[in-house]
Design a protein around this motif. Structure first.
Motif: not given
Length: 183
Positions: A13-15, A18-19, A21-24, A60-66
């Protein structure tokens, strides 16, 4: 049992949040930030619908992806790629990291390809992949991923999204890419 069933529903749910969308294909949470959030997941080499997915570690963490996106926009990859051509030790580490990545993915399922990710082993193409790989494996495995994480720490993510004890840019001997004209 699906791959996702080995990961808690709370993490899934957390992932998903973050994304957006549902993770795959999630096999595990490979890195969790100091504040407890999933940051990197290990993914199945083939998704449940049969689609090949060669990215073993996914940020997955939006802080890291940014932050990975910010570094890419700043041109950090050009300097890193130039260093691969100039530094045989760095190039050897990158090749070894590539081979390790493939071996780990192939233990799960061999896709019959030597594509790993991030541009390995010849160039730096995606800091998202390199950062995820470094965080999942810890410092010392993929030097350029370590450097990307260290730069992210210096950008204010140390201690919340990233480990407080991650090596600093100075400890890693990272050049100041802003001062290099690699365009």
């Amino acid at each position: 049992m699906s791959a996702e069933a080995r990961v808690s529903q709370d993490d899934l749910d957390a992932i998903a949040a973050q994304l957006g969308r549902p993770p795959r294909g999630v096999l595990e949470v490979s890195y969790r930030s100091p504040d407890g959030k999933p940051g990197v997941v290990k993914t199945a080499p083939r998704l449940e619908d049969g689609t090949p997915f060669p990215t073993l570690y996914y940020l997955t963490d939006p802080r890291l992806t940014a932050e990975a996106s910010r570094q890419e926009s700043a041109g950090i990859m050009r300097g890193m790629t130039a260093r691969l051509a100039e530094d045989p030790e760095m190039a050897a580490n990158y090749r070894e990291a590539h081979e390790r990545y493939l071996a780990q993915r192939n233990q799960i399922e061999d896709l019959g390809t030597d594509f790993s990710g991030g541009g390995m082993p010849e160039r730096v193409k995606c800091l998202h992949v390199l950062m995820a790989y470094a965080l999942a494996e810890g410092p010392g495995v993929v030097r350029l991923g370590d450097e990307s994480v260290a730069l992210a720490c210096e950008a204010g993510l140390r201690g919340n999204a990233l480990p407080a004890d991650w090596p600093t840019p100075e400890e890693l001997g990272i050049p100041d890419y802003r001062d290099e004209d690699r365009a």
